[in-house]
Design an enzyme around this catalytic site. Structure first.
Site, PDB file in Angstrom:
ATOM      1  N   CYS A   1      71.530 -53.430  -2.532  1.00 32.73           N
ATOM      2  CA  CYS A   1      70.639 -52.277  -2.479  1.00 32.73           C
ATOM      3  C   CYS A   1      69.421 -52.480  -3.387  1.00 32.73           C
ATOM      4  O   CYS A   1      68.536 -53.253  -3.058  1.00 32.73           O
ATOM      5  CB  CYS A   1      71.407 -51.001  -2.795  1.00 32.73           C
ATOM      6  SG  CYS A   1      70.556 -49.498  -2.233  1.00 32.73           S
TER       7      CYS A   1
ATOM      8  N   HIS B   1      75.823 -51.267   1.187  1.00 30.04           N
ATOM      9  CA  HIS B   1      76.763 -51.184   0.058  1.00 30.04           C
ATOM     10  C   HIS B   1      78.125 -51.780   0.424  1.00 30.04           C
ATOM     11  O   HIS B   1      79.074 -51.052   0.715  1.00 30.04           O
ATOM     12  CB  HIS B   1      76.916 -49.727  -0.397  1.00 30.04           C
ATOM     13  CG  HIS B   1      75.752 -49.223  -1.176  1.00 30.04           C
ATOM     14  ND1 HIS B   1      75.666 -49.347  -2.537  1.00 30.04           N
ATOM     15  CD2 HIS B   1      74.609 -48.632  -0.772  1.00 30.04           C
ATOM     16  CE1 HIS B   1      74.520 -48.840  -2.962  1.00 30.04           C
ATOM     17  NE2 HIS B   1      73.855 -48.402  -1.905  1.00 30.04           N
TER      18      HIS B   1
ATOM     19  N   GLU C   1      80.241 -52.953  -1.525  1.00 28.13           N
ATOM     20  CA  GLU C   1      81.238 -52.654  -2.562  1.00 28.13           C
ATOM     21  C   GLU C   1      81.991 -51.363  -2.301  1.00 28.13           C
ATOM     22  O   GLU C   1      82.978 -51.061  -2.988  1.00 28.13           O
ATOM     23  CB  GLU C   1      80.555 -52.589  -3.935  1.00 28.13           C
ATOM     24  CG  GLU C   1      79.919 -51.266  -4.300  1.00 28.13           C
ATOM     25  CD  GLU C   1      78.598 -50.953  -3.595  1.00 28.13           C
ATOM     26  OE1 GLU C   1      78.044 -49.849  -3.819  1.00 28.13           O
ATOM     27  OE2 GLU C   1      78.118 -51.809  -2.836  1.00 28.13           O
TER      28      GLU C   1
END
Length: 256
Positions: A122, A228, A230
């Protein structure tokens, strides 16, 4: 009483150390912060040991730190990269973290020049694009790349998704083994002009925004994604593949 095992040698191989850049936040007073969700996948899927890197420009010796890290991850953040970094004017609405900009650009630059792998998620992608001479824009497809409600709760913030097309022959396409994936997306800025020497790894569907890129300018992998990975790593094979790529790059560097 604790007993010490001097010169211990039975703990197995030492894991590579990856720096994870913090952000400047306020919790009654200024603090250094990074979301735990960025740390856990690096340990579990990349096989790395994580070292948190403070975003305090005046306190950082980036040359010394770059010589000790095996890799670096520039995380996502609630702040934007200062427009002055890429020749534009900041606006009153911009949430900035100037120390984060300074440490990210200098440390990532030193790591890349030393041939050490650097990754971005990001904001991290945006920082790396600027480092390579690119520019950013906030003229994104309204509601496509993130929720329009600024008050969205953390628990539901990452429910927003869209599709990205992976570039044939790219690192991500080879690792994920699919031409298109659905990603979690929460951002208000994106790439305008791509940085010099960066290879496009993914485009957003359908608006075509560059969503990932890679490079290998000095012998170490540079890989960044706008989305994202994660978030909900256990439930997404594509996210696990991203962190496995990090682990592979760290291992390749350590094995030189």
């Amino acid at each position: 009483m604790m007993r010490f095992a001097c010169c211990r040698s039975d703990d197995g191989p030492i894991k590579p150390v990856i720096g994870v850049l913090c952000c400047n936040e306020i919790a009654e007073r200024p603090i250094q912060a990074v979301a735990t969700r960025f740390v856990e996948p690096l340990v579990r899927y990349a096989g790395a040991t994580v070292l948190l890197v403070p975003a305090v420009a005046d306190a950082m010796d980036t040359r010394a730190l770059a010589g000790r890290l095996d890799g670096l991850l520039l995380t996502g953040s609630r702040s934007n990269v200062a427009a002055a970094r890429y020749g534009k004017a900041d606006t009153a609405d911009d949430a900035l973290d100037l120390d984060r900009d300074a440490v990210a650009m200098e440390l990532a630059g030193r790591m890349i020049e030393a041939g050490r792998p650097v990754f971005g998620i990001c904001r991290g992608l945006q920082e790396l694009n600027v480092l390579f001479g690119g520019t950013l824009t906030d003229a994104l497809d309204e509601g496509h790349h993130g929720p329009t409600d600024d008050a969205t709760a953390y628990e539901t913030l990452f429910d927003h998704t869209h599709d990205v097309a992976l570039a044939a022959g790219g690192l991500l396409a080879a690792a994920i083994e699919r031409p298109e994936i659905t990603v979690t997306s929460v951002h208000r800025q994106g790439i305008d002009r791509l940085g010099e020497g960066l290879r496009i790894e993914a485009h957003a569907v359908p608006d075509g925004l560059v969503e990932a890129f890679s490079a290998r300018p000095c012998g170490g992998d540079v890989l960044a994604v706008q989305w994202h990975p994660e978030w909900d790593v256990a439930g997404r094979a594509s996210s696990r593949a991203f962190f496995s790529l990090i682990g592979r790059a760290l291992g390749t560097y350590r094995d030189r």
